[in-house]
Design an enzyme around this catalytic site. Structure first.
Site, mmCIF file in Angstrom:
data_model
loop_
_atom_site.group_PDB
_atom_site.id
_atom_site.type_symbol
_atom_site.label_atom_id
_atom_site.label_comp_id
_atom_site.label_asym_id
_atom_site.label_seq_id
_atom_site.Cartn_x
_atom_site.Cartn_y
_atom_site.Cartn_z
ATOM 1 N N GLU A 1 0.825 -1.211 0.000
ATOM 2 C CA GLU A 1 0.000 0.000 0.000
ATOM 3 C C GLU A 1 0.858 1.260 0.000
ATOM 4 O O GLU A 1 0.484 2.274 -0.601
ATOM 5 C CB GLU A 1 -0.952 -0.033 1.192
ATOM 6 C CG GLU A 1 -2.031 -1.099 1.033
ATOM 7 C CD GLU A 1 -3.035 -1.084 2.164
ATOM 8 O OE1 GLU A 1 -4.204 -0.736 1.924
ATOM 9 O OE2 GLU A 1 -2.645 -1.418 3.305
ATOM 10 N N GLU B 1 -3.995 -9.464 3.480
ATOM 11 C CA GLU B 1 -4.733 -9.104 4.694
ATOM 12 C C GLU B 1 -5.943 -9.988 4.987
ATOM 13 O O GLU B 1 -6.212 -10.312 6.150
ATOM 14 C CB GLU B 1 -5.184 -7.632 4.623
ATOM 15 C CG GLU B 1 -4.087 -6.617 4.888
ATOM 16 C CD GLU B 1 -3.328 -6.220 3.642
ATOM 17 O OE1 GLU B 1 -2.573 -5.241 3.690
ATOM 18 O OE2 GLU B 1 -3.481 -6.916 2.597
#
Length: 291
Positions: free
Chosen positions: A124, A144
């Site tokens: 990210e 995740e």
């Protein structure tokens, strides 16, 4: 520091980032090799400090990783030990997303130089950059959901913008980890370089950007990020600002002088921006009478 003071960057006390600064760029190297550059609260705080400085002293930013166990690594993700203890209030405060969004909105471009793992929060952080260069050893993705959470620091919307819905859903919902060639094929990397040449390639890209007019680069970045509904009105306003800048007159006059010298059979003088004759010839081919 009072609200009227311009932020300075005192990196001597940093423990997670190593900072190198020159006149036109700043290099921030993630440096927690003992935990494979896991992004913790201290690193986030230091990234905020870098952003605060660059918001008032616009420069190119290069982000890179370090070596861990003899192998290059960008960032293995968020610090799972800290992440496990975070609760609802931490999620609502947007610990990582706030920092990454601030980084994405810096005045000048951000270049991420990726080697080895760029996973979870590390990916990210890379998605928030304007450019991503990688090595053949890159492994990038969002694991995740396998940990019972979502990638909440930008991947859920940046990935679709960067690569399209199909591959974004594979990465986000099925935990697909891409290698360097796959990331390049899907437009998630701009280029792939051997590890020994990665930082040189990042600086070469920074050199190319630095040859452009800084104000034009800053405004182009801001206008590029605006929603479709803002165009073309915002483009016209931005161009109106640049049409009055001294750099526009100087650079266009230099272009006309080079063309006149070439037409007269004279050797064109080196332009003040330091670009090569080859660069200028390419500019003339693409610009014609309307640069």
């Amino acid at each position: 520091m009072s609200s009227n003071e311009t932020p300075t960057l005192d990196a001597a006390g940093f423990t997670t980032l190593r900072i190198t600064e020159t006149a036109d760029r700043l290099h921030a190297q993630l440096d927690r090799p003992e935990v494979r550059n896991a992004i913790d609260a201290t690193m986030i705080a230091e990234l905020h400090a870098v952003c605060a400085y660059l918001e008032h002293h616009p420069k190119l930013l290069i982000l890179s990783g370090t070596e861990s166990g003899g192998k290059g690594i960008f960032a293995s993700g968020a610090d799972i030990g800290q992440l496990r203890e975070r609760r609802r209030a931490d999620a609502l405060s947007g610990v990582n997303s706030t920092a990454f969004e601030r980084l994405a909105k810096l005045p000048m471009p951000v270049i991420a130089a990726l080697d080895g793992y760029a996973l979870g929060g590390g990916a990210e952080l890379a998605w928030a950059a304007d450019f991503r260069l990688g090595t053949p050893e890159v492994k990038i993705g969002q694991p995740e959901t396998g940990l019972g959470i979502i990638p909440a620091a930008g991947a859920l919307w940046r990935l679709r913008e960067l690569a399209g819905e199909g591959i974004a859903k594979e990465i986000l919902l099925a935990g697909r980890i891409l290698d360097a060639q796959e990331a390049l094929d899907h437009g998630l990397l701009n280029a792939v370089h051997p590890a020994a040449e990665l930082l040189d390639a990042a600086h070469a890209l920074a050199d190319r950007i630095a040859k452009q007019d800084p104000l034009a680069v800053r405004i182009s970045k801001q206008v590029f990020s605006m929603p479709r509904e803002a165009h073309p009105q915002v483009d016209n306003l931005a161009q109106a600002i640049l049409f009055e800048s001294e750099a526009k007159f100087e650079r266009m006059q230099a272009f006309l002088d080079r063309r006149e010298a070439k037409t007269a059979g004279q050797a064109p003088e080196q332009a003040s921006d330091g670009a090569s004759d080859q660069d200028h010839e390419a500019s003339e081919r693409t610009s014609g009478d309307n640069p």
